[in-house]
Design a protein around this motif. Structure first.
Motif, PDB file in Angstrom:
ATOM      1  N   ILE A   1      45.091  43.179  35.791  1.00 45.96           N
ATOM      2  CA  ILE A   1      44.942  42.152  34.749  1.00 45.96           C
ATOM      3  C   ILE A   1      43.518  41.592  34.746  1.00 45.96           C
ATOM      4  O   ILE A   1      42.919  41.390  33.684  1.00 45.96           O
TER       5      ILE A   1
ATOM      6  N   ALA B   1      45.285  34.007  41.499  1.00 47.44           N
ATOM      7  CA  ALA B   1      46.447  33.201  41.894  1.00 47.44           C
ATOM      8  C   ALA B   1      46.377  32.977  43.402  1.00 47.44           C
ATOM      9  O   ALA B   1      45.904  33.837  44.152  1.00 47.44           O
ATOM     10  N   GLU B   2      46.884  31.841  43.853  1.00 52.46           N
ATOM     11  CA  GLU B   2      46.809  31.512  45.279  1.00 52.46           C
ATOM     12  C   GLU B   2      47.594  32.497  46.135  1.00 52.46           C
ATOM     13  O   GLU B   2      47.307  32.658  47.316  1.00 52.46           O
TER      14      GLU B   2
ATOM     15  N   ARG C   1      48.734  23.625  29.212  1.00 55.35           N
ATOM     16  CA  ARG C   1      47.803  22.670  29.836  1.00 55.35           C
ATOM     17  C   ARG C   1      46.355  23.073  29.586  1.00 55.35           C
ATOM     18  O   ARG C   1      45.484  22.228  29.380  1.00 55.35           O
ATOM     19  N   LEU C   2      46.100  24.378  29.608  1.00 53.99           N
ATOM     20  CA  LEU C   2      44.706  24.821  29.451  1.00 53.99           C
ATOM     21  C   LEU C   2      44.164  24.424  28.074  1.00 53.99           C
ATOM     22  O   LEU C   2      42.991  24.071  27.936  1.00 53.99           O
TER      23      LEU C   2
ATOM     24  N   LYS D   1      39.211  32.782  39.007  1.00 61.11           N
ATOM     25  CA  LYS D   1      40.150  32.213  39.991  1.00 61.11           C
ATOM     26  C   LYS D   1      41.413  33.067  40.048  1.00 61.11           C
ATOM     27  O   LYS D   1      42.176  33.130  39.086  1.00 61.11           O
TER      28      LYS D   1
ATOM     29  N   LEU E   1      46.903  44.881  24.027  1.00 65.45           N
ATOM     30  CA  LEU E   1      48.121  44.241  24.526  1.00 65.45           C
ATOM     31  C   LEU E   1      47.929  42.734  24.358  1.00 65.45           C
ATOM     32  O   LEU E   1      47.042  42.144  24.973  1.00 65.45           O
TER      33      LEU E   1
ATOM     34  N   GLU F   1      42.334  23.767  37.443  1.00 67.34           N
ATOM     35  CA  GLU F   1      42.052  22.669  36.505  1.00 67.34           C
ATOM     36  C   GLU F   1      40.549  22.397  36.417  1.00 67.34           C
ATOM     37  O   GLU F   1      40.012  22.149  35.324  1.00 67.34           O
TER      38      GLU F   1
ATOM     39  N   GLU G   1      62.424  33.473  30.207  1.00 65.51           N
ATOM     40  CA  GLU G   1      61.853  34.481  31.097  1.00 65.51           C
ATOM     41  C   GLU G   1      62.280  34.193  32.542  1.00 65.51           C
ATOM     42  O   GLU G   1      62.219  33.054  32.997  1.00 65.51           O
TER      43      GLU G   1
ATOM     44  N   THR H   1      45.813  34.639  32.048  1.00 64.85           N
ATOM     45  CA  THR H   1      47.120  35.304  32.011  1.00 64.85           C
ATOM     46  C   THR H   1      48.021  34.548  32.967  1.00 64.85           C
ATOM     47  O   THR H   1      47.647  34.305  34.125  1.00 64.85           O
ATOM     48  N   GLY H   2      49.194  34.187  32.468  1.00 65.38           N
ATOM     49  CA  GLY H   2      50.113  33.444  33.319  1.00 65.38           C
ATOM     50  C   GLY H   2      51.240  32.861  32.497  1.00 65.38           C
ATOM     51  O   GLY H   2      51.587  33.380  31.435  1.00 65.38           O
TER      52      GLY H   2
ATOM     53  N   LEU I   1      44.353  26.336  44.517  1.00 69.50           N
ATOM     54  CA  LEU I   1      45.568  25.987  43.787  1.00 69.50           C
ATOM     55  C   LEU I   1      45.267  25.773  42.308  1.00 69.50           C
ATOM     56  O   LEU I   1      44.156  25.369  41.936  1.00 69.50           O
ATOM     57  N   GLY I   2      46.297  26.001  41.485  1.00 72.77           N
ATOM     58  CA  GLY I   2      46.136  25.830  40.039  1.00 72.77           C
ATOM     59  C   GLY I   2      45.749  24.421  39.635  1.00 72.77           C
ATOM     60  O   GLY I   2      44.747  24.222  38.937  1.00 72.77           O
TER      61      GLY I   2
ATOM     62  N   LEU J   1      50.572  35.179  27.798  1.00 70.79           N
ATOM     63  CA  LEU J   1      51.643  34.419  28.456  1.00 70.79           C
ATOM     64  C   LEU J   1      52.883  35.277  28.692  1.00 70.79           C
ATOM     65  O   LEU J   1      52.817  36.493  28.709  1.00 70.79           O
TER      66      LEU J   1
ATOM     67  N   TRP K   1      49.621  36.396  39.762  1.00 71.15           N
ATOM     68  CA  TRP K   1      49.788  37.143  41.022  1.00 71.15           C
ATOM     69  C   TRP K   1      50.378  38.531  40.827  1.00 71.15           C
ATOM     70  O   TRP K   1      50.386  39.334  41.746  1.00 71.15           O
ATOM     71  N   ASN K   2      50.911  38.815  39.655  1.00 65.84           N
ATOM     72  CA  ASN K   2      51.434  40.179  39.484  1.00 65.84           C
ATOM     73  C   ASN K   2      50.295  41.058  38.978  1.00 65.84           C
ATOM     74  O   ASN K   2      49.601  40.697  38.032  1.00 65.84           O
TER      75      ASN K   2
HETATM   76  P1  NAD Z   1      51.190  30.683  36.555  1.00 68.18           P
HETATM   77  O1  NAD Z   1      50.976  30.203  35.175  1.00 68.18           O
HETATM   78  O2  NAD Z   1      51.987  29.871  37.487  1.00 68.18           O
HETATM   79  O3  NAD Z   1      49.777  30.884  37.292  1.00 68.18           O
HETATM   80  C1  NAD Z   1      48.775  31.671  36.724  1.00 68.18           C
HETATM   81  C2  NAD Z   1      47.432  31.169  37.197  1.00 68.18           C
HETATM   82  O4  NAD Z   1      47.236  29.854  36.700  1.00 68.18           O
HETATM   83  C3  NAD Z   1      47.303  31.082  38.712  1.00 68.18           C
HETATM   84  O5  NAD Z   1      46.002  31.484  39.089  1.00 68.18           O
HETATM   85  C4  NAD Z   1      47.512  29.611  38.979  1.00 68.18           C
HETATM   86  O6  NAD Z   1      46.899  29.145  40.165  1.00 68.18           O
HETATM   87  C5  NAD Z   1      46.850  28.996  37.755  1.00 68.18           C
HETATM   88  N1  NAD Z   1      47.279  27.624  37.452  1.00 68.18           N
HETATM   89  C6  NAD Z   1      48.477  27.036  37.736  1.00 68.18           C
HETATM   90  N2  NAD Z   1      48.458  25.746  37.314  1.00 68.18           N
HETATM   91  C7  NAD Z   1      47.249  25.527  36.750  1.00 68.18           C
HETATM   92  C8  NAD Z   1      46.621  24.396  36.142  1.00 68.18           C
HETATM   93  N3  NAD Z   1      47.247  23.218  36.020  1.00 68.18           N
HETATM   94  N4  NAD Z   1      45.364  24.536  35.659  1.00 68.18           N
HETATM   95  C9  NAD Z   1      44.713  25.709  35.753  1.00 68.18           C
HETATM   96  N5  NAD Z   1      45.232  26.809  36.347  1.00 68.18           N
HETATM   97  C10 NAD Z   1      46.495  26.723  36.835  1.00 68.18           C
HETATM   98  O7  NAD Z   1      51.736  32.172  36.401  1.00 68.18           O
HETATM   99  P2  NAD Z   1      52.176  33.179  37.528  1.00 68.18           P
HETATM  100  O8  NAD Z   1      53.447  32.661  38.090  1.00 68.18           O
HETATM  101  O9  NAD Z   1      51.027  33.464  38.449  1.00 68.18           O
HETATM  102  O10 NAD Z   1      52.431  34.496  36.667  1.00 68.18           O
HETATM  103  C11 NAD Z   1      53.628  34.765  36.049  1.00 68.18           C
HETATM  104  C12 NAD Z   1      53.512  34.490  34.550  1.00 68.18           C
HETATM  105  O11 NAD Z   1      52.437  35.252  34.004  1.00 68.18           O
HETATM  106  C13 NAD Z   1      54.741  34.949  33.804  1.00 68.18           C
HETATM  107  O12 NAD Z   1      55.090  34.012  32.824  1.00 68.18           O
HETATM  108  C14 NAD Z   1      54.304  36.254  33.153  1.00 68.18           C
HETATM  109  O13 NAD Z   1      55.021  36.640  32.028  1.00 68.18           O
HETATM  110  C15 NAD Z   1      52.881  35.944  32.840  1.00 68.18           C
HETATM  111  N6  NAD Z   1      52.125  37.189  32.655  1.00 68.18           N
HETATM  112  C16 NAD Z   1      51.721  37.522  31.385  1.00 68.18           C
HETATM  113  C17 NAD Z   1      51.016  38.715  31.169  1.00 68.18           C
HETATM  114  C18 NAD Z   1      50.530  39.101  29.782  1.00 68.18           C
HETATM  115  O14 NAD Z   1      49.725  40.022  29.665  1.00 68.18           O
HETATM  116  N7  NAD Z   1      50.976  38.452  28.739  1.00 68.18           N
HETATM  117  C19 NAD Z   1      50.738  39.553  32.243  1.00 68.18           C
HETATM  118  C20 NAD Z   1      51.181  39.187  33.522  1.00 68.18           C
HETATM  119  C21 NAD Z   1      51.861  37.992  33.706  1.00 68.18           C
END
Ligand code: NAD
Length: 498
Positions: free
Chosen positions: A171, A191-192, A249-250, A189, A465, A227, A399, A241-242, A221-222, A266, A165-166
């Motif tokens: 991204i 973020a929600e 899990r992925l 997909k 990056l 999934e 973090e 990215t997340g 939803l994730g 991550l 979501w950021n």
């Molecule tokens: P998150 O992991 O909660 O969610 C990211 C995405 O994954 C969302 O679209 C979410 O719906 C989906 N998701 C959640 N559970 C899932 C599942 N079980 N299966 C498949 N998809 C699922 O992350 P967030 O809170 O949206 O973002 C913040 C995180 O992202 C922080 O840790 C941040 O550091 C990281 N981030 C990393 C970078 C990078 O370039 N390395 C850039 C931006 C953010």
């Protein structure tokens, strides 16, 4: 130049309920459940998105596979893809302010940052990869004259993208640019809590002439929609990215399904190492504050740990605190603020809990630490600074993904290196020193994908990056961004007439 009246007109627009974008159209499937979208600006619901099911994801993958097999994108001349991607970038630019305001209502980033980083940043990225599309050559291997060894680059097929979501547009564009320019078809997909702008730019892609099925966006939803994408048997590559736990899990989902390639960007706990010989401590303090407080610290490369030489620690802390106090946190669509809201309520809770943990572990809370402006219903958190932090405390190793800075002292370079490398992460880092030898030693010693010397946020699209350790694998940006979305295929041709 931004003007408040135009922003206010855009923010008052009613946003109808949103639908998945599949095969170049919004699909209103009455069987699909709905998710309310609340704005972090005031906590109020202002639209809804699809809570997509396995069947919705299947439709999107079917559309992407159909488009890939049809070949009007995957096998066309790369110059054609370039033309469409350039048109798309232009359309995004033409609608930049409207898109930026929509995104701010969804995820709370202040409008100045959002406009520059999101639609304008995404358009710039798409243009970069569009321009590269017809400049990627195959190779001829250095063989004997009796054989010809050709190395072809081919699109992989259907690419799944899961976005946080950021900075969702920025991204996503880092992934969409190379994936689409290389000829793949995509199921994305968002973020929600940040889906709206990605649905909007998908619509603009169709207007730019992108063939049906090449770009599909499904929301939800994730653990359900995300999934379903990650477990899908007909998705060839997954780029994510997340957060670390979801990344983990992925990898499992890939192992349980078709062994699709999984690329992970991550989290991080990036060190900001300040030596006593750093030139201009005032500038260092200003950039140190910016590196953690802009966008309320919801930046993957945020330098959330200051590791400062003890001889200048007191002076540095004083200056950082002074800059931290100067941030104006509030309504992200008001031009009088330069920091907006925390993107969603769940993340606000995470920040509150991690700050409490820092206090209970014995770090000194010197600034902030409590939610502000809660009367308006929005999710706001002020710049927060912890002093006297021990390297082993959770506030120094985990973090937060919020505006929370931990300051740690050191006496020797080896100590600084040890502290810098003492987390599970390895995304980015910053080093401030006037000594070239110190800078080079630090570049070699820090285990991170990026080391920035005497600057923060200097890197542009020309460099990759990506993280090491538990910050991920592969990288976004630069021409290396193509690697994830390309297969190399060998053709070995005998030229021996006998
Ligand atoms: P998150 O992991 O909660 O969610 C990211 C995405 O994954 C969302 O679209 C979410 O719906 C989906 N998701 C959640 N559970 C899932 C599942 N079980 N299966 C498949 N998809 C699922 O992350 P967030 O809170 O949206 O973002 C913040 C995180 O992202 C922080 O840790 C941040 O550091 C990281 N981030 C990393 C970078 C990078 O370039 N390395 C850039 C931006 C953010």
């Amino acid at each position: 130049m931004l003007d408040q009246a135009t922003i206010d007109e855009l923010r008052s627009r009613v946003i109808p309920d949103q639908h998945n974008f599949i095969d170049n159209q919004f699909v209103n499937n009455p069987a699909t459940k709905r998710l309310d979208v609340d704005s972090p600006i005031d906590g109020r619901v202002f639209t809804s998105i699809c809570d997509s099911s396995n069947e919705d994801v299947d439709s999107a993958v079917l559309a992407a596979r159909g488009a890939f097999n049809r070949g009007d994108w995957s096998t066309c001349a790369p110059a054609y893809r370039k033309k469409i991607l350039l048109k798309w970038a232009k359309l995004i630019e033409q609608h930049a302010l409207e898109i930026a305001v929509l995104g701010v209502r969804d995820n709370g980033t202040d409008i100045n940052t959002a406009l520059k980083g999101e639609p304008l940043g995404a358009a710039n990225t798409l243009r970069y990869y569009a321009e590269a599309a017809d400049k990627l050559y195959g190779e001829i291997a250095p063989t004997s004259d009796t054989v010809l060894g050709l190395i072809h680059r081919e699109p992989v097929g259907v690419v799944g993208l899961i976005i946080p979501w950021n900075f969702p547009l920025m991204i996503a564009a880092w992934k969409l640019g190379p994936a689409l320019a290389a000829g793949n078809c995509v199921v994305l997909k968002p973020a929600e809590s940040a889906s709206l702008t990605l649905l909007r730019i998908a619509e603009l892609a169709a207007q730019a002439g992108m063939p049906a099925g090449v770009l599909n966006v499904v929301t939800g939803l994730g653990p359900s929609c995300g999934e379903a994408i990650a477990l899908h048997m007909d998705i060839d590559v997954l780029a994510f990215t997340g957060s670390g736990p979801v990344g983990r899990r992925l990898l499992e989902y890939s192992a349980r399904s078709n062994l699709k390639r999984v690329y992970l960007e991550l989290g991080g706990k990036s060190p900001n190492i300040i030596f006593a010989d750093a030139a201009n401590l005032d500038r260092v303090a200003k950039e140190t504050a910016a590196s953690i407080f802009r966008n309320s610290g919801q930046v993957c490369v945020a330098a959330s740990r200051v590791i400062v030489e003890n001889s200048i620690k007191a002076e540095l802390c004083e200056k950082v605190l002074s800059y931290a106090r100067s941030y104006r946190v509030g309504d992200p669509l008001s031009l009088s603020h330069n920091v907006g809201a925390i993107a969603n309520h769940a993340q606000l809770r995470v920040i509150e809990e991690k700050v409490q943990l820092g206090i209970s572990e014995g770090a000194t809370l010197a600034l902030g630490g409590k939610r502000i402006l809660s009367d308006c219903g929005g999710y706001y958190f002020p710049p927060t600074v912890f002093l006297d932090v021990e390297p082993s405390m959770s506030i120094a190793t985990e973090e937060v993904f919020g505006p929370v800075l931990a300051i740690i002292g050191f006496d020797t370079m080896n100590e600084a290196i040890e502290i810098a490398n003492s987390t599970q992460y390895g995304l980015s880092s910053v080093v401030w020193t006037a000594n070239l030898a110190t800078a080079h030693t630090m570049i070699k010693s820090i285990k991170a994908g990026v080391v920035q010397v005497n600057c923060f946020s200097g890197a542009d699209l020309t460099v990759p990056l990506g993280g090491v350790k538990q910050s991920g694998n592969g990288s976004d940006k630069s021409l290396h961004g193509f690697d994830k979305y390309i297969n190399v295929k060998t053709a070995w041709i005998s030229l021996d007439p006998n």
